[in-house]
Scaffold this active site. Sequence first.
Site, PDB file in Angstrom:
ATOM      1  N   HIS A 132     -37.980 -81.596 -35.662  1.00  0.00           N
ATOM      2  CA  HIS A 132     -37.216 -81.653 -34.418  1.00  0.00           C
ATOM      3  C   HIS A 132     -37.865 -82.359 -33.265  1.00  0.00           C
ATOM      4  O   HIS A 132     -39.176 -82.243 -33.283  1.00  0.00           O
ATOM      5  CB  HIS A 132     -36.545 -80.456 -34.134  1.00  0.00           C
ATOM      6  CG  HIS A 132     -35.565 -80.426 -32.948  1.00  0.00           C
ATOM      7  ND1 HIS A 132     -36.024 -80.755 -31.489  1.00  0.00           N
ATOM      8  CD2 HIS A 132     -34.187 -80.269 -32.969  1.00  0.00           C
ATOM      9  CE1 HIS A 132     -34.667 -80.421 -30.967  1.00  0.00           C
ATOM     10  NE2 HIS A 132     -33.586 -80.296 -31.833  1.00  0.00           N
ATOM     11  N   ASP A 168     -42.451 -74.055 -35.387  1.00  0.00           N
ATOM     12  CA  ASP A 168     -41.220 -74.182 -34.967  1.00  0.00           C
ATOM     13  C   ASP A 168     -40.170 -73.357 -35.696  1.00  0.00           C
ATOM     14  O   ASP A 168     -39.931 -73.771 -37.003  1.00  0.00           O
ATOM     15  CB  ASP A 168     -40.795 -75.658 -34.826  1.00  0.00           C
ATOM     16  CG  ASP A 168     -39.293 -75.774 -34.123  1.00  0.00           C
ATOM     17  OD1 ASP A 168     -38.521 -74.849 -34.052  1.00  0.00           O
ATOM     18  OD2 ASP A 168     -38.723 -77.073 -34.103  1.00  0.00           O
ATOM     19  N   GLN A 188     -34.973 -72.470 -36.306  1.00  0.00           N
ATOM     20  CA  GLN A 188     -34.008 -72.240 -37.287  1.00  0.00           C
ATOM     21  C   GLN A 188     -34.320 -71.052 -38.287  1.00  0.00           C
ATOM     22  O   GLN A 188     -33.589 -70.504 -38.891  1.00  0.00           O
ATOM     23  CB  GLN A 188     -33.891 -73.426 -38.277  1.00  0.00           C
ATOM     24  CG  GLN A 188     -33.169 -74.861 -37.471  1.00  0.00           C
ATOM     25  CD  GLN A 188     -31.642 -74.524 -37.111  1.00  0.00           C
ATOM     26  OE1 GLN A 188     -30.920 -73.816 -37.778  1.00  0.00           O
ATOM     27  NE2 GLN A 188     -31.454 -75.265 -36.036  1.00  0.00           N
ATOM     28  N   LYS A 227     -29.497 -69.696 -30.890  1.00  0.00           N
ATOM     29  CA  LYS A 227     -29.096 -69.662 -32.159  1.00  0.00           C
ATOM     30  C   LYS A 227     -29.285 -68.463 -32.991  1.00  0.00           C
ATOM     31  O   LYS A 227     -28.999 -68.622 -34.351  1.00  0.00           O
ATOM     32  CB  LYS A 227     -30.392 -70.843 -32.796  1.00  0.00           C
ATOM     33  CG  LYS A 227     -30.222 -72.222 -32.025  1.00  0.00           C
ATOM     34  CD  LYS A 227     -31.339 -73.110 -32.889  1.00  0.00           C
ATOM     35  CE  LYS A 227     -31.678 -74.190 -32.222  1.00  0.00           C
ATOM     36  NZ  LYS A 227     -30.429 -75.266 -32.160  1.00  0.00           N
ATOM     37  N   CYS A 237     -31.301 -84.915 -33.459  1.00  0.00           N
ATOM     38  CA  CYS A 237     -32.684 -84.560 -32.753  1.00  0.00           C
ATOM     39  C   CYS A 237     -33.987 -84.634 -33.525  1.00  0.00           C
ATOM     40  O   CYS A 237     -34.812 -83.940 -33.729  1.00  0.00           O
ATOM     41  CB  CYS A 237     -32.603 -83.392 -32.039  1.00  0.00           C
ATOM     42  SG  CYS A 237     -31.282 -83.209 -30.776  1.00  0.00           S
TER      43      CYS A 237
HETATM   44  N1  PMP Z   1     -36.421 -77.062 -33.395  1.00  0.00           N
HETATM   45  C1  PMP Z   1     -35.231 -76.926 -34.171  1.00  0.00           C
HETATM   46  C2  PMP Z   1     -35.842 -77.112 -35.712  1.00  0.00           C
HETATM   47  C3  PMP Z   1     -34.218 -77.044 -33.636  1.00  0.00           C
HETATM   48  O1  PMP Z   1     -33.180 -76.905 -34.574  1.00  0.00           O
HETATM   49  C4  PMP Z   1     -33.660 -77.191 -32.238  1.00  0.00           C
HETATM   50  C5  PMP Z   1     -32.415 -76.998 -31.812  1.00  0.00           C
HETATM   51  N2  PMP Z   1     -31.413 -77.900 -32.445  1.00  0.00           N
HETATM   52  C6  PMP Z   1     -34.772 -77.064 -31.611  1.00  0.00           C
HETATM   53  C7  PMP Z   1     -36.221 -77.008 -32.026  1.00  0.00           C
HETATM   54  C8  PMP Z   1     -34.807 -77.149 -29.976  1.00  0.00           C
HETATM   55  O2  PMP Z   1     -34.300 -75.908 -29.430  1.00  0.00           O
HETATM   56  P1  PMP Z   1     -33.640 -75.608 -28.026  1.00  0.00           P
HETATM   57  O3  PMP Z   1     -32.734 -76.846 -27.806  1.00  0.00           O
HETATM   58  O4  PMP Z   1     -33.147 -74.139 -27.916  1.00  0.00           O
HETATM   59  O5  PMP Z   1     -35.018 -75.652 -27.000  1.00  0.00           O
END
Ligand code: PMP
Length: 408
Positions: free
Chosen positions: A121, A198, A201, A224, A364
């Site tokens: 991401h 990270d 998910q 999430k 993203c």
């Molecule tokens: N990493 C992953 C794998 C995600 O799915 C997301 C959210 N789509 C993020 C990072 C970013 O998370 P946040 O917007 O809550 O900071």
Amino acid sequence: MTDLADLRSDFPILDQKMNGHPLIYLDSASTSQKPNAVIDAIDDFYRTTNANVHRGAYGLSNDATDRYEAARARVAAFVNADAGEVAFNRGTTSALNQVAYGWGLYNLKPGDRVLLTLMEHHANIVPWQLVSRHTGAELVYVPHTGDYTLDLDAFTELLDDRVKVVGVTAMSNVLGTINPVRQIADAAHQIGALVVVDAAQAVPHVAVDVRAMDADFLAFSAHKMLGPTGIGVLYGKAELLETMEPAEGGGEMISDVQLDSSTWAAVPHKFEAGTPPIAEAIGLAAAVEYLERIGMDAVRNHEVEITGYALDRLGAIDALTIYGPTDTSNRGGAVSFTLADIHPHDLATILDQRGIAVRAGHHCARPLARSLNAPATARASFYIYNVRSDVDALVDGLQEAREIFGVA
Ligand code: PMP
């Protein structure tokens, strides 16, 4: 299927119509819905205990501090960490920025490499790009194979002594792929590199144990995993947190402030500049409690069942391409797809007319989208409150899209 259907009534938002149809929420990879237990915990905190924390001159502030620190302990235990190894922040993005700016900025130099995966991401790419502008370190990416898993041979080849940090998503928000983090960590540690996971998910959907993973740093977001927006978690091994610099300065994170320099508060408070997300921490702890009550094994089983059903039904639609593993044993509940040459935004619009919420776009993860030759995909993602009839409604909506666009 693990019968979690009764849980739906715990989520008040699901009990409404959207565009004249019952709301079918298939975008939990973006953000999950919140059960009453979480909404009520936040409501109760503001009604009974609200005060700033760690300023303990009076009883209410002490109570707020106790609840905030109890939330930290609960969240830490959820991923098998100690409370002192868990710092609260705004979310995965801010946690990963903390690592890049607090560790990377001070430890990387020209000639060093940051080894990421093409599945990351933007939150685990852009902070490293920003920091590499200051350090001169180079970013290198591990590709994926044709079956949407990490190319571990390429990883082994790229992992040389220039690599100082490996950044990996535990579960892709686009492909759903679950990556072998422990295996990656073992290899990285052999050459002295740190591993930044990270887990945005992963933590909501599978039992995560930071010790079993041997992660050096691990980041996730409350929103999430049934919790509120505005709060996330950075886990770090105690010895790393002790030596890592804070990326943000201000109140609450200092021990002493002189005119031209300061000393830091003890870990983890040195990473919590300013008034922290107090009510949000209470809400996150309630979400953890709720998930623990269900059991993460049941959460995972349900997800495997419903994702398997979705993969079967979507896979039977002509001209529909799924981007991600088709074997549920190594994937989560994010299912990205395209349907013939219908633009994913058009798909999302047609589905929305039927009350079905899916996401469309690059999610993203633009480098990943480019590598898939799919600048945009539609994504349905599942969580504990989704049931098979949600998948059936999705499939019906996609069949209508085929008709509207005249797909043969
Ligand atoms: N990493 C992953 C794998 C995600 O799915 C997301 C959210 N789509 C993020 C990072 C970013 O998370 P946040 O917007 O809550 O900071």
